[in-house]
Design a protein around this motif. Structure first.
Motif, PDB file in Angstrom:
ATOM      1  N   LEU A 153      75.607  61.183  66.081  1.00 32.67           N
ATOM      2  CA  LEU A 153      74.999  61.666  67.306  1.00 32.67           C
ATOM      3  C   LEU A 153      73.580  62.137  67.015  1.00 32.67           C
ATOM      4  O   LEU A 153      73.354  62.916  66.093  1.00 32.67           O
ATOM      5  CB  LEU A 153      75.824  62.827  67.869  1.00 32.67           C
ATOM      6  N   LEU A 154      72.611  61.659  67.795  1.00 29.54           N
ATOM      7  CA  LEU A 154      71.241  62.149  67.690  1.00 29.54           C
ATOM      8  C   LEU A 154      71.101  63.357  68.604  1.00 29.54           C
ATOM      9  O   LEU A 154      71.190  63.239  69.826  1.00 29.54           O
ATOM     10  CB  LEU A 154      70.244  61.057  68.099  1.00 29.54           C
ATOM     11  N   ASP A 155      70.897  64.540  68.007  1.00 26.65           N
ATOM     12  CA  ASP A 155      70.866  65.769  68.791  1.00 26.65           C
ATOM     13  C   ASP A 155      69.678  66.623  68.370  1.00 26.65           C
ATOM     14  O   ASP A 155      69.738  67.357  67.376  1.00 26.65           O
ATOM     15  CB  ASP A 155      72.177  66.549  68.617  1.00 26.65           C
ATOM     16  N   THR A 156      68.578  66.531  69.127  1.00 24.44           N
ATOM     17  CA  THR A 156      67.385  67.316  68.800  1.00 24.44           C
ATOM     18  C   THR A 156      67.596  68.800  69.057  1.00 24.44           C
ATOM     19  O   THR A 156      66.752  69.611  68.687  1.00 24.44           O
ATOM     20  CB  THR A 156      66.173  66.819  69.612  1.00 24.44           C
ATOM     21  N   GLY A 157      68.703  69.173  69.684  1.00 28.75           N
ATOM     22  CA  GLY A 157      69.024  70.580  69.899  1.00 28.75           C
ATOM     23  C   GLY A 157      69.836  71.190  68.772  1.00 28.75           C
ATOM     24  O   GLY A 157      70.075  72.400  68.765  1.00 28.75           O
ATOM     25  N   SER A 158      70.274  70.368  67.815  1.00 26.82           N
ATOM     26  CA  SER A 158      71.045  70.863  66.671  1.00 26.82           C
ATOM     27  C   SER A 158      70.099  71.280  65.552  1.00 26.82           C
ATOM     28  O   SER A 158      69.179  70.534  65.195  1.00 26.82           O
ATOM     29  CB  SER A 158      72.003  69.771  66.170  1.00 26.82           C
ATOM     30  N   ASP A 159      70.329  72.460  64.979  1.00 32.31           N
ATOM     31  CA  ASP A 159      69.453  72.940  63.915  1.00 32.31           C
ATOM     32  C   ASP A 159      69.491  72.035  62.691  1.00 32.31           C
ATOM     33  O   ASP A 159      68.477  71.860  62.016  1.00 32.31           O
ATOM     34  CB  ASP A 159      69.860  74.358  63.486  1.00 32.31           C
ATOM     35  N   SER A 160      70.652  71.487  62.386  1.00 31.17           N
ATOM     36  CA  SER A 160      70.804  70.791  61.111  1.00 31.17           C
ATOM     37  C   SER A 160      71.543  69.469  61.260  1.00 31.17           C
ATOM     38  O   SER A 160      72.251  69.230  62.236  1.00 31.17           O
ATOM     39  CB  SER A 160      71.556  71.688  60.118  1.00 31.17           C
ATOM     40  N   THR A 161      71.366  68.633  60.251  1.00 31.29           N
ATOM     41  CA  THR A 161      72.094  67.371  60.124  1.00 31.29           C
ATOM     42  C   THR A 161      73.363  67.648  59.332  1.00 31.29           C
ATOM     43  O   THR A 161      73.334  68.325  58.302  1.00 31.29           O
ATOM     44  CB  THR A 161      71.224  66.337  59.391  1.00 31.29           C
ATOM     45  N   TYR A 162      74.499  67.134  59.810  1.00 34.81           N
ATOM     46  CA  TYR A 162      75.747  67.414  59.106  1.00 34.81           C
ATOM     47  C   TYR A 162      76.749  66.272  59.313  1.00 34.81           C
ATOM     48  O   TYR A 162      76.577  65.422  60.188  1.00 34.81           O
ATOM     49  CB  TYR A 162      76.344  68.747  59.546  1.00 34.81           C
ATOM     50  N   LEU A 163      77.782  66.281  58.480  1.00 32.84           N
ATOM     51  CA  LEU A 163      78.867  65.301  58.552  1.00 32.84           C
ATOM     52  C   LEU A 163      80.067  65.947  59.228  1.00 32.84           C
ATOM     53  O   LEU A 163      80.234  67.167  59.195  1.00 32.84           O
ATOM     54  CB  LEU A 163      79.235  64.823  57.148  1.00 32.84           C
ATOM     55  N   ASP A 228      84.071  62.399  68.032  1.00 37.01           N
ATOM     56  CA  ASP A 228      84.109  60.939  68.041  1.00 37.01           C
ATOM     57  C   ASP A 228      83.003  60.297  67.222  1.00 37.01           C
ATOM     58  O   ASP A 228      82.745  59.098  67.347  1.00 37.01           O
ATOM     59  CB  ASP A 228      84.030  60.422  69.488  1.00 37.01           C
ATOM     60  N   VAL A 229      82.310  61.083  66.395  1.00 37.10           N
ATOM     61  CA  VAL A 229      81.240  60.545  65.561  1.00 37.10           C
ATOM     62  C   VAL A 229      81.462  60.974  64.116  1.00 37.10           C
ATOM     63  O   VAL A 229      82.277  61.845  63.819  1.00 37.10           O
ATOM     64  CB  VAL A 229      79.846  61.007  66.046  1.00 37.10           C
ATOM     65  N   ASP A 230      80.703  60.353  63.213  1.00 35.52           N
ATOM     66  CA  ASP A 230      80.837  60.647  61.791  1.00 35.52           C
ATOM     67  C   ASP A 230      79.842  61.698  61.315  1.00 35.52           C
ATOM     68  O   ASP A 230      79.940  62.197  60.194  1.00 35.52           O
ATOM     69  CB  ASP A 230      80.643  59.366  60.982  1.00 35.52           C
ATOM     70  N   GLY A 231      78.871  62.012  62.159  1.00 33.89           N
ATOM     71  CA  GLY A 231      77.874  63.002  61.778  1.00 33.89           C
ATOM     72  C   GLY A 231      76.918  63.268  62.919  1.00 33.89           C
ATOM     73  O   GLY A 231      76.991  62.641  63.982  1.00 33.89           O
ATOM     74  N   VAL A 232      76.014  64.205  62.680  1.00 33.46           N
ATOM     75  CA  VAL A 232      74.994  64.578  63.661  1.00 33.46           C
ATOM     76  C   VAL A 232      73.637  64.563  62.964  1.00 33.46           C
ATOM     77  O   VAL A 232      73.480  65.146  61.885  1.00 33.46           O
ATOM     78  CB  VAL A 232      75.268  65.973  64.254  1.00 33.46           C
ATOM     79  N   VAL A 233      72.670  63.892  63.558  1.00 32.87           N
ATOM     80  CA  VAL A 233      71.287  63.920  63.092  1.00 32.87           C
ATOM     81  C   VAL A 233      70.578  65.028  63.856  1.00 32.87           C
ATOM     82  O   VAL A 233      70.460  64.972  65.076  1.00 32.87           O
ATOM     83  CB  VAL A 233      70.574  62.578  63.330  1.00 32.87           C
ATOM     84  N   GLY A 234      70.125  66.071  63.121  1.00 36.33           N
ATOM     85  CA  GLY A 234      69.556  67.248  63.769  1.00 36.33           C
ATOM     86  C   GLY A 234      68.091  67.460  63.479  1.00 36.33           C
ATOM     87  O   GLY A 234      67.405  66.628  62.873  1.00 36.33           O
ATOM     88  N   GLN A 235      67.597  68.641  63.907  1.00 39.12           N
ATOM     89  CA  GLN A 235      66.176  68.954  63.843  1.00 39.12           C
ATOM     90  C   GLN A 235      65.608  68.935  62.430  1.00 39.12           C
ATOM     91  O   GLN A 235      64.453  68.543  62.225  1.00 39.12           O
ATOM     92  CB  GLN A 235      65.933  70.346  64.424  1.00 39.12           C
ATOM     93  N   ASP A 236      66.382  69.397  61.440  1.00 39.53           N
ATOM     94  CA  ASP A 236      65.842  69.483  60.088  1.00 39.53           C
ATOM     95  C   ASP A 236      65.324  68.132  59.607  1.00 39.53           C
ATOM     96  O   ASP A 236      64.193  68.012  59.125  1.00 39.53           O
ATOM     97  CB  ASP A 236      66.883  70.045  59.123  1.00 39.53           C
ATOM     98  N   LEU A 237      66.120  67.102  59.775  1.00 42.07           N
ATOM     99  CA  LEU A 237      65.738  65.765  59.338  1.00 42.07           C
ATOM    100  C   LEU A 237      64.634  65.193  60.232  1.00 42.07           C
ATOM    101  O   LEU A 237      63.675  64.581  59.750  1.00 42.07           O
ATOM    102  CB  LEU A 237      66.968  64.850  59.356  1.00 42.07           C
TER     103      LEU A 237
END
Length: 258
Positions: A153-163, A228-237
Motif C-alpha cells: 500500500l502506498l500511504d503518504t500518511g504513514s510515518d514509516s515503511t513496514y512489512l 490484504d497487502v504485504d507491506g506499506v510504503v510510507g513517508q520515510d522512504l
C-alpha cells in the motif's frame, strides 16, 4: 511532523494542505472551512478516529480547489472539529487534507526535497505489467522481492515503511536474523500485545526502482488498513528518495535510489 504537504487554494484562500494518498476523503478543519466560505451541508456522520472512538464529520462543498495548474469545481470535503485535526503536544493544527479522490485525478506528480509538483504526463506505461494499480481508493504498488511480486500500500500518511503479517506468512525466513520487541495495542475489550520484528535488510524493487531497506519493521498483527497487502510504503522512504507517480500510465518511480 514529517507530513507531506502541497500548496492549495480553496475558494481563493491559500493554505498548505496535507497530501495523503491513504485518505479516502478530503478534509478541512471547521474554522478553516468557515474562513474560506465552504458551504457546510446539514447533517452529520460518525467515524472512528485514531485518538478517540468517535469523530463527527460534516460534509462541505467547496466551489473551487486549485492545486498547481489544476482546478476542481464543487469539491466534497469532510469538515471536522478543529480539535480532531490538532496536535496539542506540538501546537500544530491541520487546515486541509487532500485525499485520494482528488490526488488520483492529478495525472502525474513528483515529490523531491519535500516539495510536491504536478507535472505534465509523459511516456507510456506497460498495461500488462503496471507499477501500481488502484484498488477502490487505495494505491497498491508492485514490489518484487526474491523474484516474487508483492503488493504494498502506498500511504503518504504513514510515518514509516513496514512489512505486514501476510509478508511473514510468505517469507518466514525474514525473521531468522531479526530482533524483536513487544508493544501494547489499544482496542475494544482490552489491550493486545504485538510482536514487532526489525528485519536488518530487505532488498527489493519497488515499482520501477531498485531499493535497499535497512532495519525495516515487520508487524505481526493485521488491521483493516494492511490486512490484504504485504507491506506499506510510507513517508520515510518517499521523503528520503523522492518519487514520481503517473496515474495515466500507471508508472511509479523512486527518484534517488542508488
Amino acid at each position: 511532523m514529517g507530513l507531506l504537504n502541497i500548496s492549495a487554494e480553496i475558494n481563493r484562500h491559500e493554505t498548505s494542505a496535507v497530501f495523503d494518498t491513504g485518505a479516502a476523503l478530503c478534509c478541512l478543519s471547521a474554522s478553516f472551512a468557515q474562513s474560506c466560505d465552504v458551504e457546510v451541508l446539514p447533517g452529520v456522520a460518525h467515524t472512528a478516529g485514531s485518538a478517540k472512538n468517535d469523530v463527527t464529520i460534516r460534509i462541505g462543498l467547496a466551489k473551487e480547489l486549485k492545486l498547481g495548474s489544476n482546478t476542481f469545481h464543487n469539491v466534497v470535503f469532510g469538515v471536522l472539529a478543529d480539535e480532531d485535526l490538532t496536535f496539542r503536544q506540538i501546537g500544530y493544527r491541520i487546515n486541509a487534507i487532500i485525499g485520494f479522490p482528488v490526488i488520483s485525478q492529478l495525472g502525474c506528480l513528483r515529490l523531491r526535497s519535500g516539495s510536491i509538483d504536478i507535472v505534465p504526463s509523459t511516456g507510456s506505461g506497460d498495461v500488462d505489467r503496471p507499477d501500481f494499480i488502484v484498488d477502490d481508493q487505495s494505491i497498491i504498488v508492485r514490489v518484487n522481492y526474491e523474484g516474487t511480486d508483492l503488493s504494498f500500500l502506498l500511504d503518504t500518511g504513514s510515518d514509516s515503511t513496514y512489512l505486514t503479517p501476510r509478508c511473514l506468512q510468505r517469507f518466514p525466513a525474514l525473521v531468522e536474523k531479526a530482533s524483536k520487541s513487544t508493544h501494547s495495542l489499544a482496542g475494544a475489550g482490552g489491550g493486545q500485545e504485538e510482536t514487532i520484528y526489525e528485519v536488518p535488510a530487505f532488498s527489493c524493487k519497488i515499482g520501477g526502482s531498485k531499493c535497499f531497506l535497512q532495519k525495516v519493521e515487520l508487524h505481526t498483527v493485521a488491521h483493516f488498513a494492511n490486512s490484504d497487502v504485504d507491506g506499506v510504503v510510507g513517508q520515510d522512504l518517499l521523503q528520503k528518495n523522492g518519487f514520481g507517480i503517473n496515474f495515466r500510465t500507471l508508472q511509479f518511480r523512486l527518484l534517488d535510489t542508488q
